[in-house]
Design an enzyme around this catalytic site. Structure first.
Site, mmCIF file in Angstrom:
data_model
loop_
_atom_site.group_PDB
_atom_site.id
_atom_site.type_symbol
_atom_site.label_atom_id
_atom_site.label_comp_id
_atom_site.label_asym_id
_atom_site.label_seq_id
_atom_site.Cartn_x
_atom_site.Cartn_y
_atom_site.Cartn_z
ATOM 1 C CB SER A 89 47.849 45.273 36.396
ATOM 2 O OG SER A 89 46.490 45.644 36.483
ATOM 3 C CE LYS A 90 52.046 50.815 40.079
ATOM 4 N NZ LYS A 90 52.817 51.013 38.840
ATOM 5 N NE ARG A 91 43.262 46.716 34.914
ATOM 6 C CZ ARG A 91 42.723 45.498 34.924
ATOM 7 N NH1 ARG A 91 41.513 45.307 35.395
ATOM 8 N NH2 ARG A 91 43.402 44.470 34.458
ATOM 9 C CG HIS A 92 43.880 43.149 39.677
ATOM 10 N ND1 HIS A 92 44.636 43.163 38.536
ATOM 11 C CD2 HIS A 92 42.685 42.633 39.334
ATOM 12 C CE1 HIS A 92 43.921 42.653 37.539
ATOM 13 N NE2 HIS A 92 42.742 42.333 37.993
ATOM 14 N N GLY A 93 45.000 46.669 42.772
ATOM 15 C CA GLY A 93 45.498 47.104 44.067
ATOM 16 C C GLY A 93 46.817 46.437 44.429
#
Ligand code: GLU
Length: 489
Positions: free
Chosen positions: A242-246
């Site tokens: 997800s976005k959390r993982h860049g």
């Protein structure tokens, strides 16, 4: 003929996960001389956007994943889906449902377990004609629900093997919502049938949708396509990417200086393992090596380091001439471009690109690494300065090499090397002492391609001038850089 489709919903941009689904479909089509159809699933009018559609098309074009048909927009086909749903009502395979969401949630709440295991209770399944008329007269809005027959649904997934689901677990799902819009299940099956899709290759987040869709195929008396559900990509922490993982959009990767072939290899090699070691395949090789049945069942882990490595490989294998327009774009963005670089200095520019391409991992690296070749205003790596400019002997040695450079004939890599080695011999020091300190002063960084080639391209005047600055730097003990002051000692 094999016919596959890539069917993104334009509710987000094309990112690594969706682009990988596109690639695997595309490879399957190309390998089997089939057709790759692009279908934009924009049934969700609120969440879909034209900007995202544009972004998806641009991303696919950049990657070179060309489609044979489309884009087909589902939003332009609503009447067809509604008609198909009404046909099912006509045949007794679907029914009109007048329940409002409030009524549904009330019944759900009132059920023995408070609604945890509640599925739609078929309240409207057997309405009499009169009841229906009454509802219509009351102006009640209706949806269309599919009637789930009591059967066992079995199918063979090309990646996951045999899958069996008892339909009793499934709810009579909605085909047309009360606002008159078709649902995903309806539009996807109608389109896959009409467009003659033979293989549905998509993320395994759709595995739970498949039994319902299979029942719809049966209701429409259509043959089933083959299904292949590919494992979703996970982040390093093994959670859904997800976005959390860049996670970035494909176009962001493009803008950061990644190249399509590296990105395609990255996505392909996340899906199947080409063997031990590191590989970079041409597009043709990727097509030849593709085997849907060999796709791994387990989720691949997102590893940007691998992408960086692949990108470096692609760059090093490209010619400087091919890299030129890409590097130009980055230089323009960094404010380092001037028209001479494509005019009277073009040969020189090509030589610089050729020299730097060996260690560049992205096109963006060129704008950092080319900076000292273009202007005098560049940063100094403080660790490198500390390591390579500390030696007391340099105060005496550097002016000597600077004088040698001023006087020598022909400032070519070969001559420079001879001069440096001779001077080192004469002074009884290692040539490395000169090499490392000169590199720091001339480029501001401790690593570079062959320093003698670098100096030839930087030119005699700039080289000498930068070596002579050593005195200034040591006197001030501070090295000025464009954005900050770096303490040297
Ligand atoms: N539109 C769906 C999505 O973006 C894909 C539908 C499908 O492949 O069946 O997830």
């Amino acid at each position: 003929m094999i016919r596959v489709r890539f069917a993104p919903s334009p509710t987000g941009s094309l990112h690594t996960g969706t682009a990988r689904t596109a690639l695997l479909n595309w490879l399957y089509a190309r390998k089997n001389k089939g057709e790759f159809i692009l279908r934009i699933e924009d049934t969700d009018k609120v969440r879909s956007s034209g900007k995202m559609t544009h972004d998806i098309l641009e991303g696919l074009e950049w990657l070179g994943l060309d489609w044979d048909k489309g884009p087909i927009f589902q939003s332009q086909r609503f009447p067809i889906y509604i008609q198909r749903a009404e046909d099912l009502v006509e045949k007794g395979l679907a029914y009109h449902c007048y329940c409002s969401s409030e009524e549904i949630s009330q019944r759900k709440k009132a059920s023995p377990d408070g609604g945890i295991s509640w599925i739609y209770d078929r309240h409207c399944l057997n309405l009499s004609e009169e009841e229906k008329r009454t509802f219509e007269d009351m102006g009640k809005i209706r949806a269309i629900r599919f009637f789930i027959p009591d059967v066992e649904i079995r199918y063979r997934d090309m990646i996951h093997g045999d899958i069996t689901v008892k339909s009793r677990m499934l709810e009579d799902f909605v085909l047309v919502r009360r606002d008159g819009l078709p649902t995903y299940h309806l539009s996807v099956v109608v389109d896959d049938i009409e467009q003659g899709i033979t293989h549905v290759i998509r993320g395994d987040d759709h595995i739970s949708n498949t039994p319902k869709q299979i029942l719809l195929y049966r209701a429409f008396q259509a043959g089933l396509p083959k299904f292949a559900h590919i494992a979703l990509i996970l982040g390093q922490d093994k959670k859904k990417l997800s976005k959390r993982h860049g996670v970035k959009s494909v176009l962001q990767f493009r803008d950061e200086g990644y190249l399509p072939l590296a990105f395609l290899n990255f996505m392909a090699q996340m899906s199947w393992s080409p063997g031990e070691g590191q590989f970079l395949f041409s597009l043709e090789e990727l097509i030849q090596r593709f085997n849907l049945k060999k796709l791994s069942k387990g989720s691949p882990v997102y590893d940007e380091e691998k992408l960086n490595w692949l990108n470096g490989r692609v760059i090093s294998e490209m010619s400087a001439e091919d890299l030129f327009p890409l590097v130009r774009r980055m230089l323009e963005e960094a404010g380092l471009w001037n028209s001479d670089l494509d005019g009277k200095k073009k040969t020189w520019t090509i030589k610089v690109i050729n020299l730097l391409k060996q260690r560049s991992r992205s096109i963006k690296d060129f704008s950092v690494r080319m900076r000292p070749f273009l202007i005098d205003d560049f940063e100094f790596d403080s660790e490198g300065m500390d390591k390579h400019l500390r030696d007391e002997r340099l105060k005496d040695l550097l002016p000597k090499i600077s004088a040698d450079f001023k006087e020598m004939d022909g400032f070519t890599a070969e001559n420079i090397e001879n001069v440096v080695r001779e001077r080192a011999k004469k002074e009884g020091v290692k040539a490395a002492l000169f090499i490392h300190s000169i590199r720091m002063l001339v480029l501001g960084m401790p690593v570079s391609p062959g320093i003698f080639e670098v100096l030839e391209l930087i030119g005699r005047q700039r080289t000498v001038q930068r070596i002579d600055q050593f005195q200034k730097i040591t006197a001030k003990k501070v090295c000025r850089s464009p954005s900050k002051s770096v303490e040297v000692y």
